[in-house]
Design a protein around this motif. Structure first.
Motif, PDB file in Angstrom:
ATOM      1  N   SER A   1      -9.592  14.744  75.617  1.00  0.00           N
ATOM      2  CA  SER A   1      -9.222  16.066  76.119  1.00  0.00           C
ATOM      3  C   SER A   1      -8.987  15.994  77.621  1.00  0.00           C
ATOM      4  CB  SER A   1     -10.301  17.094  75.792  1.00  0.00           C
ATOM      5  OG  SER A   1     -11.549  16.719  76.328  1.00  0.00           O
ATOM      6  N   ARG A   2      -8.383  17.031  78.139  1.00  0.00           N
ATOM      7  CA  ARG A   2      -8.079  17.162  79.569  1.00  0.00           C
ATOM      8  C   ARG A   2      -7.049  16.126  80.032  1.00  0.00           C
ATOM      9  NH1 ARG A   2     -14.408  17.761  81.408  1.00  0.00           N
ATOM     10  NH2 ARG A   2     -14.894  19.537  80.074  1.00  0.00           N
ATOM     11  N   LEU A   3      -6.112  15.822  79.140  1.00  0.00           N
ATOM     12  CA  LEU A   3      -4.991  14.961  79.487  1.00  0.00           C
ATOM     13  C   LEU A   3      -3.860  15.250  78.509  1.00  0.00           C
ATOM     14  CD1 LEU A   3      -5.530  11.301  78.196  1.00  0.00           C
ATOM     15  CD2 LEU A   3      -6.552  13.320  77.168  1.00  0.00           C
ATOM     16  N   THR A   4      -2.659  14.826  78.888  1.00  0.00           N
ATOM     17  CA  THR A   4      -1.523  14.928  77.971  1.00  0.00           C
ATOM     18  C   THR A   4      -1.555  13.675  77.099  1.00  0.00           C
ATOM     19  OG1 THR A   4      -0.298  16.137  79.663  1.00  0.00           O
ATOM     20  CG2 THR A   4       0.950  15.289  77.794  1.00  0.00           C
ATOM     21  N   PHE A   5      -2.256  13.795  75.981  1.00  0.00           N
ATOM     22  CA  PHE A   5      -2.614  12.633  75.162  1.00  0.00           C
ATOM     23  C   PHE A   5      -1.412  11.796  74.769  1.00  0.00           C
ATOM     24  CE2 PHE A   5      -5.457  10.355  72.465  1.00  0.00           C
ATOM     25  CZ  PHE A   5      -4.761  10.049  71.306  1.00  0.00           C
ATOM     26  N   SER A   6      -0.327  12.429  74.401  1.00  0.00           N
ATOM     27  CA  SER A   6       0.821  11.708  73.857  1.00  0.00           C
ATOM     28  C   SER A   6       1.556  10.870  74.883  1.00  0.00           C
ATOM     29  CB  SER A   6       1.795  12.686  73.198  1.00  0.00           C
ATOM     30  OG  SER A   6       2.276  13.607  74.160  1.00  0.00           O
ATOM     31  N   THR A   7       1.141  10.946  76.153  1.00  0.00           N
ATOM     32  CA  THR A   7       1.796  10.145  77.191  1.00  0.00           C
ATOM     33  C   THR A   7       0.951   8.951  77.626  1.00  0.00           C
ATOM     34  OG1 THR A   7       0.912  11.427  79.043  1.00  0.00           O
ATOM     35  CG2 THR A   7       2.989  12.183  78.061  1.00  0.00           C
ATOM     36  N   TYR A   8      -0.206   8.761  76.999  1.00  0.00           N
ATOM     37  CA  TYR A   8      -1.124   7.685  77.380  1.00  0.00           C
ATOM     38  C   TYR A   8      -1.268   6.642  76.282  1.00  0.00           C
ATOM     39  CZ  TYR A   8      -2.892  10.149  81.491  1.00  0.00           C
ATOM     40  OH  TYR A   8      -3.010  10.759  82.707  1.00  0.00           O
ATOM     41  N   ALA A   9      -1.341   5.398  76.688  1.00  0.00           N
ATOM     42  CA  ALA A   9      -1.821   4.357  75.784  1.00  0.00           C
ATOM     43  C   ALA A   9      -3.324   4.550  75.599  1.00  0.00           C
ATOM     44  CB  ALA A   9      -1.543   2.980  76.365  1.00  0.00           C
ATOM     45  N   MET A  10      -3.821   4.152  74.423  1.00  0.00           N
ATOM     46  CA  MET A  10      -5.236   4.275  74.123  1.00  0.00           C
ATOM     47  C   MET A  10      -5.792   2.912  73.734  1.00  0.00           C
ATOM     48  SD  MET A  10      -5.978   7.453  74.600  1.00  0.00           S
ATOM     49  CE  MET A  10      -7.640   7.446  73.918  1.00  0.00           C
ATOM     50  N   GLY A  11      -7.039   2.695  74.044  1.00  0.00           N
ATOM     51  CA  GLY A  11      -7.648   1.410  73.717  1.00  0.00           C
ATOM     52  C   GLY A  11      -9.070   1.563  73.227  1.00  0.00           C
ATOM     53  N   TRP A  12      -9.502   0.579  72.455  1.00  0.00           N
ATOM     54  CA  TRP A  12     -10.897   0.478  72.037  1.00  0.00           C
ATOM     55  C   TRP A  12     -11.509  -0.748  72.715  1.00  0.00           C
ATOM     56  CZ3 TRP A  12     -13.836   3.935  69.575  1.00  0.00           C
ATOM     57  CH2 TRP A  12     -13.208   4.941  68.849  1.00  0.00           C
ATOM     58  N   PHE A  13     -12.750  -0.579  73.134  1.00  0.00           N
ATOM     59  CA  PHE A  13     -13.500  -1.627  73.791  1.00  0.00           C
ATOM     60  C   PHE A  13     -14.896  -1.643  73.196  1.00  0.00           C
ATOM     61  CE2 PHE A  13     -10.348  -2.143  77.132  1.00  0.00           C
ATOM     62  CZ  PHE A  13      -9.667  -0.941  77.041  1.00  0.00           C
ATOM     63  N   ARG A  14     -15.624  -2.740  73.399  1.00  0.00           N
ATOM     64  CA  ARG A  14     -16.993  -2.778  72.892  1.00  0.00           C
ATOM     65  C   ARG A  14     -17.883  -3.562  73.839  1.00  0.00           C
ATOM     66  NH1 ARG A  14     -16.060  -6.712  67.582  1.00  0.00           N
ATOM     67  NH2 ARG A  14     -15.770  -8.682  68.735  1.00  0.00           N
ATOM     68  N   GLN A  15     -19.160  -3.231  73.785  1.00  0.00           N
ATOM     69  CA  GLN A  15     -20.137  -3.922  74.605  1.00  0.00           C
ATOM     70  C   GLN A  15     -21.273  -4.384  73.710  1.00  0.00           C
ATOM     71  OE1 GLN A  15     -21.461  -1.802  78.094  1.00  0.00           O
ATOM     72  NE2 GLN A  15     -22.224  -3.696  79.003  1.00  0.00           N
ATOM     73  N   PRO A  16     -21.286  -5.674  73.364  1.00  0.00           N
ATOM     74  CA  PRO A  16     -22.376  -6.220  72.548  1.00  0.00           C
ATOM     75  C   PRO A  16     -23.680  -6.227  73.336  1.00  0.00           C
ATOM     76  CG  PRO A  16     -20.438  -7.649  72.511  1.00  0.00           C
ATOM     77  CD  PRO A  16     -20.247  -6.665  73.625  1.00  0.00           C
ATOM     78  N   PRO A  17     -24.806  -6.281  72.674  1.00  0.00           N
ATOM     79  CA  PRO A  17     -26.088  -6.289  73.381  1.00  0.00           C
ATOM     80  C   PRO A  17     -26.183  -7.432  74.378  1.00  0.00           C
ATOM     81  CG  PRO A  17     -26.425  -6.064  71.018  1.00  0.00           C
ATOM     82  CD  PRO A  17     -24.968  -6.330  71.222  1.00  0.00           C
ATOM     83  N   GLY A  18     -26.505  -7.107  75.618  1.00  0.00           N
ATOM     84  CA  GLY A  18     -26.695  -8.123  76.643  1.00  0.00           C
ATOM     85  C   GLY A  18     -25.425  -8.764  77.164  1.00  0.00           C
ATOM     86  N   LYS A  19     -24.275  -8.210  76.788  1.00  0.00           N
ATOM     87  CA  LYS A  19     -22.998  -8.803  77.213  1.00  0.00           C
ATOM     88  C   LYS A  19     -22.145  -7.760  77.923  1.00  0.00           C
ATOM     89  CE  LYS A  19     -22.849 -12.246  73.506  1.00  0.00           C
ATOM     90  NZ  LYS A  19     -22.021 -12.820  72.406  1.00  0.00           N
ATOM     91  N   GLU A  20     -21.055  -8.230  78.524  1.00  0.00           N
ATOM     92  CA  GLU A  20     -20.137  -7.334  79.212  1.00  0.00           C
ATOM     93  C   GLU A  20     -19.202  -6.636  78.218  1.00  0.00           C
ATOM     94  OE1 GLU A  20     -19.825  -9.623  83.535  1.00  0.00           O
ATOM     95  OE2 GLU A  20     -18.065  -9.451  82.243  1.00  0.00           O
ATOM     96  N   ARG A  21     -18.670  -5.521  78.654  1.00  0.00           N
ATOM     97  CA  ARG A  21     -17.696  -4.795  77.853  1.00  0.00           C
ATOM     98  C   ARG A  21     -16.426  -5.632  77.695  1.00  0.00           C
ATOM     99  NH1 ARG A  21     -17.400   1.316  79.571  1.00  0.00           N
ATOM    100  NH2 ARG A  21     -19.617   0.914  79.283  1.00  0.00           N
ATOM    101  N   GLU A  22     -15.857  -5.590  76.486  1.00  0.00           N
ATOM    102  CA  GLU A  22     -14.674  -6.397  76.206  1.00  0.00           C
ATOM    103  C   GLU A  22     -13.619  -5.584  75.474  1.00  0.00           C
ATOM    104  OE1 GLU A  22     -16.387  -9.550  73.849  1.00  0.00           O
ATOM    105  OE2 GLU A  22     -16.251  -8.394  71.993  1.00  0.00           O
ATOM    106  N   PHE A  23     -12.403  -6.026  75.609  1.00  0.00           N
ATOM    107  CA  PHE A  23     -11.266  -5.381  74.952  1.00  0.00           C
ATOM    108  C   PHE A  23     -11.283  -5.683  73.460  1.00  0.00           C
ATOM    109  CE2 PHE A  23      -7.077  -3.887  74.216  1.00  0.00           C
ATOM    110  CZ  PHE A  23      -6.433  -4.820  73.423  1.00  0.00           C
ATOM    111  N   VAL A  24     -10.930  -4.670  72.652  1.00  0.00           N
ATOM    112  CA  VAL A  24     -10.842  -4.832  71.202  1.00  0.00           C
ATOM    113  C   VAL A  24      -9.415  -4.613  70.704  1.00  0.00           C
ATOM    114  CG1 VAL A  24     -11.611  -3.938  68.976  1.00  0.00           C
ATOM    115  CG2 VAL A  24     -13.240  -4.138  70.862  1.00  0.00           C
ATOM    116  N   ALA A  25      -8.822  -3.477  71.060  1.00  0.00           N
ATOM    117  CA  ALA A  25      -7.497  -3.149  70.527  1.00  0.00           C
ATOM    118  C   ALA A  25      -6.855  -2.082  71.398  1.00  0.00           C
ATOM    119  CB  ALA A  25      -7.594  -2.649  69.084  1.00  0.00           C
TER     120      ALA A  25
END
Length: 123
Positions: free
Chosen positions: A25-49
């Protein structure tokens, strides 16, 4: 300020499936790329998709290719992550994020993180 709310996580056995959702919310959603990321326990956040604003382009981390599918519904300001054949190493807090540039979204340039959704894969 952009707001992102993730949901759909939980505890699942190896080989199982989950579907995550992220409402923006609070953005023009259809003009942005979207991504999923994850942070495993004890590790840095990483790109997923990632998915382009139109949904025609997608990209995946090698570790999830062939098992995860990203999609979006611009009418609902929502991005999804269908996760199949889950493995214990997929255990992490999953986050979504945005970027005007599909080519750059994996760099996590914007600090718009939501609370995340916990995914635990365990027997």
């Amino acid at each position: 300020q952009v707001r992102l709310v993730e949901s759909g996580g939980g505890l699942v056995q190896p080989g199982g499936s989950l579907r995550l959702s992220c409402v923006a919310s609070r953005l023009t959603f259809s003009t942005y790329a979207m991504g999923w990321f994850r942070q495993p326990p004890g590790k840095e956040r990483e790109f997923v998709a990632a998915i382009s604003w139109s949904g025609t382009l997608t990209t995946y981390a090698d570790s999830v290719k062939g098992r995860f599918t990203i999609s979006r519904g611009n009418a609902k300001n929502t991005v999804y992550l269908q996760m199949n054949s889950l493995k214990p190493e997929d255990t992490a807090v999953y986050y979504c994020n945005v970027d005007p540039s599909y080519a750059l979204i994996a760099r996590m340039r914007y600090d718009y993180w939501g609370q995340g959704s916990q995914v635990t894969v365990s027997s």
